[in-house]
Enzyme design. Structure first.
Site, PDB file in Angstrom:
ATOM      1  N   CYS A 105       0.829  -1.205   0.000  1.00  0.00           N
ATOM      2  CA  CYS A 105       0.000   0.000   0.000  1.00  0.00           C
ATOM      3  C   CYS A 105       0.863   1.254   0.000  1.00  0.00           C
ATOM      4  O   CYS A 105       1.891   1.309   0.677  1.00  0.00           O
ATOM      5  CB  CYS A 105      -0.930   0.009   1.203  1.00  0.00           C
ATOM      6  SG  CYS A 105      -2.237  -1.229   1.099  1.00  0.00           S
TER       7      CYS A 105
ATOM      8  N   ALA B 220      -3.083  -3.489  -2.623  1.00  0.00           N
ATOM      9  CA  ALA B 220      -4.455  -3.957  -2.467  1.00  0.00           C
ATOM     10  C   ALA B 220      -5.406  -2.943  -3.089  1.00  0.00           C
ATOM     11  O   ALA B 220      -5.479  -1.794  -2.658  1.00  0.00           O
ATOM     12  CB  ALA B 220      -4.775  -4.149  -0.984  1.00  0.00           C
TER      13      ALA B 220
ATOM     14  N   TYR C 119      -7.764  -9.371   6.311  1.00  0.00           N
ATOM     15  CA  TYR C 119      -8.801  -8.664   5.567  1.00  0.00           C
ATOM     16  C   TYR C 119      -9.979  -9.606   5.324  1.00  0.00           C
ATOM     17  O   TYR C 119      -9.991 -10.737   5.800  1.00  0.00           O
ATOM     18  CB  TYR C 119      -8.216  -8.054   4.302  1.00  0.00           C
ATOM     19  CG  TYR C 119      -7.117  -7.056   4.621  1.00  0.00           C
ATOM     20  CD1 TYR C 119      -7.359  -5.986   5.488  1.00  0.00           C
ATOM     21  CD2 TYR C 119      -5.832  -7.207   4.122  1.00  0.00           C
ATOM     22  CE1 TYR C 119      -6.359  -5.084   5.830  1.00  0.00           C
ATOM     23  CE2 TYR C 119      -4.815  -6.308   4.448  1.00  0.00           C
ATOM     24  CZ  TYR C 119      -5.087  -5.250   5.304  1.00  0.00           C
ATOM     25  OH  TYR C 119      -4.093  -4.362   5.646  1.00  0.00           O
TER      26      TYR C 119
ATOM     27  N   GLY D  66       9.131  -7.346  -1.207  1.00  0.00           N
ATOM     28  CA  GLY D  66       8.379  -6.184  -0.782  1.00  0.00           C
ATOM     29  C   GLY D  66       9.285  -5.048  -0.367  1.00  0.00           C
ATOM     30  O   GLY D  66       9.735  -4.254  -1.182  1.00  0.00           O
TER      31      GLY D  66
END
Length: 365
Positions: free
Chosen positions: A25, A62, A186, A334
């Site tokens: 994000c 996302a 989530y 990441g």
């Protein structure tokens, strides 16, 4: 050629190497107005730099299927044509640099409506620009957090339809891979885990009931996604509860993941993106290099579903060993790609392979 730089084929799609960019994000979209959820120049520069840097596949952050499905008001989404056209600009550039554009489609469930991390990351009230969250059960994520609204079966049907609509928009935007986000606490992860799913209807209780929503989403996405293109699923392979004998809370386990991987394969999923955690605050997680790789390896050993490993993979030879040992089919990077957008090209040099450098930079070498 090293394992890391061998092309990888899924259905009709060939990915040029096995060093891929994980979803992260950025909290950099407009929170409201006509540009709500629209990716910006930041997203083009951020994702584009990693394509220039050699990543074989690039997953977006996302990407919410609805406004209330965003993790924060500053997240991107893909529920309208304005967002589709903004993403189209990004996918064109990624492909021009030799990378495969992939989208992670998501609903944040009870962990939605939060502030950006640099603004504290707490959940926002409606009068602060937030909204009422939804979940399989009315259980807050933290003891002092807001109680989400329990979803009705009509809510569930609507969210499944939202995933399908977002997949259709993603295809029109030029994405070649759709990844369903079922990890990190989530919404889909909340349904899977008995820690967060206390329902007593057809979506709760037994393993078959708790996995029903996830498989309905996968079926809806697969139904609108072309047969020749792959669908991924990201999973938290464990809540790190029952894996830890000192934590009495019941949760989703590595055994559940290996079982579920077979179901996902039967429903048309082509690769499992294996992460862990995020659904149980305070879980004891033994963080360290390769700490999540054993869960990917277990799925690869016990099923026919290909897997990608993620989590504290920072070195070229470390990534190469994960692949060479047969523990994963690809690796996702990441934070290391946040630190170094050109990590993949540097890894190619270290492993004796040919980096994918743009012609504009040739004189530097």
């Amino acid at each position: 050629m090293s394992n890391l730089f061998q092309p990888y084929r899924l259905r009709s799609l060939t990915i040029p190497n096995r060093a891929w960019m994980a979803p992260m994000c950025q909290y950099s979209a407009a929170a409201d107005g006509p540009l709500q959820g629209v990716p910006t120049d930041w997203h083009l520069a951020h994702l584009g730099a990693r394509a220039v840097g050699g990543a074989g596949l690039i997953l977006t952050e996302a990407t919410a299927v609805s406004p209330e499905g965003r993790i924060s008001p500053l997240d991107v989404g893909l529920w309208n044509e304005e967002q589709r056209e903004a993403f189209r600009r990004i996918t064109r550039f990624l492909e021009s640099q030799g990378a495969v554009p992939a989208v992670q489609i998501a609903h944040a469930g009870r962990k939605a409506s939060t502030a950006a991390p640099w603004h504290g990351g707490r959940q926002l009230r409606p009068d602060e620009g937030g909204w009422t969250t939804v979940a399989p059960s009315p259980l807050p994520f933290t003891d002092d957090g807001p109680v989400p609204r329990e979803m009705t079966t009509r809510d569930i049907e609507r969210v499944v339809a939202d995933f399908a609509r977002t997949a259709e928009l993603a295809l029109a935007a030029g994405f070649k891979v759709a990844e369903v986000h079922g990890a990190h606490g989530y919404l889909i992860n909340e349904f899977l885990s008995p820690h967060s799913n206390h329902r007593d209807d057809e979506y709760g209780g037994s393993y078959e009931n708790r996995t029903r929503f996830a498989l309905e989403v996968v079926d809806a996405v697969r139904a609108v996604w072309p047969e020749e293109l792959p669908v991924f699923f990201r999973i938290s392979a464990t809540d790190w509860l029952t894996e830890n004998p000192e934590d009495p809370r019941e949760g989703w386990t590595g055994e559940d993941t290996a079982r579920f991987a077979k179901d996902l394969l039967a429903h048309g999923v082509d690769l499992l993106d294996v992460s862990t955690g995020g659904n149980a605050p305070g879980a004891a997680i033994p963080v360290g290099p390769d700490y999540q790789v054993p869960f990917a390896a277990k799925v690869r050993e016990e099923t026919d579903l290909p897997v990608a490993a993620v989590g504290l993979i920072t070195g070229a030879r470390q990534a190469e060993e994960i692949l060479a040992s047969g523990r994963a089919d690809a690796v996702l990077l990441g934070r290391e790609l946040l630190r170094d957008p050109y990590w993949v090209n540097s890894a190619a040099v270290e492993l004796g392979d040919e980096p994918r450098r743009p012609v504009q930079y040739a004189r530097a070498y």
